[in-house]
Every structure is written in C-alpha cells, then in structure tokens.
Design a protein around this motif. Structure first.
Motif, mmCIF file in Angstrom:
data_model
loop_
_atom_site.group_PDB
_atom_site.id
_atom_site.type_symbol
_atom_site.label_atom_id
_atom_site.label_comp_id
_atom_site.label_asym_id
_atom_site.label_seq_id
_atom_site.Cartn_x
_atom_site.Cartn_y
_atom_site.Cartn_z
ATOM 1 N N GLY A 191 33.353 33.403 33.220
ATOM 2 C CA GLY A 191 33.349 34.070 34.514
ATOM 3 C C GLY A 191 33.494 33.114 35.680
ATOM 4 N N GLU A 192 33.014 33.540 36.837
ATOM 5 C CA GLU A 192 33.076 32.708 38.034
ATOM 6 C C GLU A 192 31.675 32.514 38.597
ATOM 7 O OE1 GLU A 192 35.464 34.606 41.140
ATOM 8 O OE2 GLU A 192 34.428 36.507 40.844
ATOM 9 N N SER A 193 31.496 31.443 39.340
ATOM 10 C CA SER A 193 30.204 31.175 39.969
ATOM 11 C C SER A 193 30.075 31.986 41.255
ATOM 12 C CB SER A 193 30.082 29.682 40.290
ATOM 13 O OG SER A 193 30.972 29.333 41.349
ATOM 14 N N GLU A 194 28.854 32.018 41.799
ATOM 15 C CA GLU A 194 28.645 32.696 43.085
ATOM 16 C C GLU A 194 29.471 32.040 44.184
ATOM 17 O OE1 GLU A 194 24.663 33.782 44.411
ATOM 18 O OE2 GLU A 194 23.930 33.331 42.391
ATOM 19 N N ILE A 195 29.594 30.720 44.116
ATOM 20 C CA ILE A 195 30.394 30.000 45.121
ATOM 21 C C ILE A 195 31.865 30.381 45.003
ATOM 22 C CG2 ILE A 195 31.252 27.721 45.804
ATOM 23 C CD1 ILE A 195 28.445 26.637 45.281
ATOM 24 N N ASP A 196 32.372 30.443 43.760
ATOM 25 C CA ASP A 196 33.774 30.836 43.553
ATOM 26 C C ASP A 196 34.020 32.258 44.063
ATOM 27 O OD1 ASP A 196 34.419 28.418 42.333
ATOM 28 O OD2 ASP A 196 33.965 29.160 40.318
ATOM 29 N N PHE A 197 33.075 33.146 43.784
ATOM 30 C CA PHE A 197 33.194 34.536 44.213
ATOM 31 C C PHE A 197 33.227 34.619 45.740
ATOM 32 C CE2 PHE A 197 30.882 38.935 43.932
ATOM 33 C CZ PHE A 197 32.070 39.591 44.171
ATOM 34 N N ARG A 198 32.298 33.934 46.374
ATOM 35 C CA ARG A 198 32.239 33.955 47.840
ATOM 36 C C ARG A 198 33.523 33.385 48.444
ATOM 37 N NH1 ARG A 198 28.325 34.444 51.963
ATOM 38 N NH2 ARG A 198 29.408 34.062 53.920
ATOM 39 N N TYR A 199 34.023 32.292 47.879
ATOM 40 C CA TYR A 199 35.259 31.681 48.383
ATOM 41 C C TYR A 199 36.423 32.661 48.267
ATOM 42 C CZ TYR A 199 39.407 28.775 48.637
ATOM 43 O OH TYR A 199 40.646 28.269 48.967
ATOM 44 N N ARG A 200 36.497 33.375 47.143
ATOM 45 C CA ARG A 200 37.575 34.339 46.935
ATOM 46 C C ARG A 200 37.524 35.437 47.995
ATOM 47 N NH1 ARG A 200 37.388 38.900 43.661
ATOM 48 N NH2 ARG A 200 35.702 38.155 42.307
ATOM 49 N N VAL A 201 36.328 35.912 48.305
ATOM 50 C CA VAL A 201 36.184 36.969 49.300
ATOM 51 C C VAL A 201 36.464 36.437 50.709
ATOM 52 C CG1 VAL A 201 34.591 38.652 50.307
ATOM 53 C CG2 VAL A 201 34.634 38.298 47.831
ATOM 54 N N GLU A 202 36.018 35.218 51.000
ATOM 55 C CA GLU A 202 36.347 34.579 52.283
ATOM 56 C C GLU A 202 37.861 34.514 52.459
ATOM 57 O OE1 GLU A 202 34.580 33.240 54.811
ATOM 58 O OE2 GLU A 202 32.585 32.699 54.062
ATOM 59 N N ARG A 203 38.550 34.167 51.369
ATOM 60 C CA ARG A 203 40.012 34.020 51.427
ATOM 61 C C ARG A 203 40.703 35.344 51.736
ATOM 62 N NH1 ARG A 203 41.253 31.492 46.340
ATOM 63 N NH2 ARG A 203 41.273 33.561 45.407
ATOM 64 N N ILE A 204 40.272 36.425 51.063
ATOM 65 C CA ILE A 204 40.958 37.695 51.297
ATOM 66 C C ILE A 204 40.625 38.251 52.678
ATOM 67 C CG2 ILE A 204 39.197 39.073 50.092
ATOM 68 C CD1 ILE A 204 43.001 39.769 50.445
ATOM 69 N N LEU A 205 39.398 38.035 53.162
ATOM 70 C CA LEU A 205 39.078 38.501 54.513
ATOM 71 C C LEU A 205 39.906 37.754 55.542
ATOM 72 C CD1 LEU A 205 37.432 40.304 56.382
ATOM 73 C CD2 LEU A 205 35.645 38.542 56.391
ATOM 74 N N SER A 206 40.052 36.448 55.362
ATOM 75 C CA SER A 206 40.886 35.656 56.263
ATOM 76 C C SER A 206 42.334 36.135 56.233
ATOM 77 C CB SER A 206 40.810 34.171 55.881
ATOM 78 O OG SER A 206 41.674 33.403 56.688
ATOM 79 N N LYS A 207 42.823 36.428 55.039
ATOM 80 C CA LYS A 207 44.200 36.917 54.881
ATOM 81 C C LYS A 207 44.386 38.252 55.608
ATOM 82 C CE LYS A 207 47.500 38.337 51.294
ATOM 83 N NZ LYS A 207 47.726 38.453 49.826
ATOM 84 N N ILE A 208 43.439 39.156 55.450
ATOM 85 C CA ILE A 208 43.532 40.470 56.104
ATOM 86 C C ILE A 208 43.534 40.312 57.622
ATOM 87 C CG2 ILE A 208 42.274 42.625 56.529
ATOM 88 C CD1 ILE A 208 41.390 42.450 53.528
ATOM 89 N N GLN A 209 42.636 39.487 58.135
ATOM 90 C CA GLN A 209 42.539 39.304 59.586
ATOM 91 C C GLN A 209 43.781 38.616 60.154
ATOM 92 O OE1 GLN A 209 38.479 37.432 59.331
ATOM 93 N NE2 GLN A 209 38.111 38.716 61.113
ATOM 94 N N SER A 210 44.409 37.772 59.350
ATOM 95 C CA SER A 210 45.586 37.037 59.815
ATOM 96 C C SER A 210 46.874 37.841 59.654
ATOM 97 C CB SER A 210 45.702 35.718 59.039
ATOM 98 O OG SER A 210 46.896 35.050 59.364
ATOM 99 N N GLU A 211 47.103 38.394 58.469
ATOM 100 C CA GLU A 211 48.376 39.042 58.169
ATOM 101 C C GLU A 211 48.483 40.471 58.715
ATOM 102 O OE1 GLU A 211 49.592 38.698 54.114
ATOM 103 O OE2 GLU A 211 49.281 36.517 54.078
ATOM 104 N N TYR A 212 47.345 41.119 58.961
ATOM 105 C CA TYR A 212 47.368 42.510 59.420
ATOM 106 C C TYR A 212 46.650 42.674 60.753
ATOM 107 C CZ TYR A 212 48.435 42.782 54.452
ATOM 108 O OH TYR A 212 48.988 42.570 53.211
#
Length: 199
Positions: free
Chosen positions: A116-137
């Motif tokens: 699986g993934e660690s809590e840090i990996d999970f948080r980073y993944r969610v940070e990335r998609i939120l940043s993408k949403i705020q930037s691209e849309y």
C-alpha cells in the motif's frame, strides 16, 4: 471557485464488514438511491459546471448519476482514489486483525502497509490533485468532486493548510456533501457533511 466535495453512496463492502480502500465494490441499491437523492438536491441548488471523480466504481457511478442531473463534463481522476491499503483491500476486518494487527504504538506516517501507501504518500497525492484542480480549472466557478472518506478528509485538511501531523479527523456519511470556497487567499467553509436531502 466553489468545491462540492461528495462521498460516494453505500457500497457492498459496507455490508460485508471488510476493509475497502482500493477494493472495487459496487454501490448497493441503497447507495444508488442515496446518489439519486444527492444528485437531485445538488442540481436544484448549485450550478455544477464540472465533476471530477475517483475511478473506483462506487465513486464513478455516484458521479455518473450526478452528471446525468447536472448535464456537465465528468473527468475521472486516479489521484482521487481512496487510500491504498495494500493487502487489506477486500479482507474481512476479523481476518485482518489476526494477520495484520495494527501496531500498539501506531504506524509511523512514512511507513506503508504491505503493498500500500503511507500516510505521507496519501497526503502528497491529495495535495497534488487539489493543486491541479485549483490550477487547471481556476476559471470554473463550481466543481463537484466525488471521492472517498479518507481522500475527502485529506482534501479538507489540505484546503485549510492543516499539516498532516495535526490533521483534523473529519467524517463523511454516504453521499455526504462538504462545500468549501476559495476566494483569493481565503478559504470559506460553507458547510460540512450535509445529508439533509436523505431525510
């Protein structure tokens, strides 16, 4: 930008008492009904211009029901998937407690369960998609995000700039809706975990 952050409806895993995570269970009949009621409510009260959803079928089906009512584009985004719980996915909670007991002292945030993934990996993944949403849309005024309990908890903590070590544990009911809004440098929390349309 307003974000309607929505959890999927009840899934088969809820009835089986198993660890869900990345296990890809469908919605139950109750889950389908919850999703229809949620979609009716959102389409009547919000002008959703875009839906972004996890590809796991419980979330994607919920999003498709919402899309049918809102008549807008649906984008499937892998980074919105639930926590990768590795070997636990689909395993009964009773069996998991024996084979993979949770450490008494807890699991360090950088340590992942097998496969699986660690809590840090999970948080980073969610940070990335939120940043993408705020930037691209950023020109989109109202976006619906359909995801999972753990993903949503991380999204809310990311939006409020709460560090992982101090995360607020937010709960989301089946098809529960959170509404947050970004205005320049400010984040407004309009409401959290609303399910009034299910009454």
């Amino acid at each position: 930008m307003k974000l309607l952050i929505i959890r999927h409806g009840e899934s088969q895993a809820d009835l089986l008492d198993v660890h869900e995570g990345r296990a890809d269970y469908p919605l139950t009949e109750t889950g389908l009904d919850q999703a229809k009621k949620m979609a009716n409510y959102i389409s009547a009260h919000f002008n959703v211009e875009l839906i972004i959803a996890s590809p796991l079928q419980r979330a994607q089906k919920t999003a498709e029901i919402l899309q049918d009512k809102c008549n807008c584009v649906l984008i499937v985004e892998p980074d919105l998937m639930e926590y990768n719980n590795g070997v636990l996915a689909g395993m009964s909670r009773k069996e998991a407690a024996i084979k993979y007991p949770y450490p008494k002292e807890g699991r360090a945030m950088h340590v992942a369960i097998e496969g699986g993934e660690s809590e840090i990996d999970f948080r980073y993944r969610v940070e990335r998609i939120l940043s993408k949403i705020q930037s691209e849309y950023k020109e989109v005024e109202c976006i619906a995000i359909v995801a999972h309990g753990g993903t949503i908890m991380n999204l809310l903590n990311c939006a409020m700039n709460i560090p992982l070590a101090n995360s607020i544990k937010t709960f989301t009911d089946d098809t529960g809706i959170h509404l947050i809004e970004f205005k320049e440098q400010d984040v407004f929390i309009h409401f959290l975990n609303s399910t009034k349309y299910l009454d």
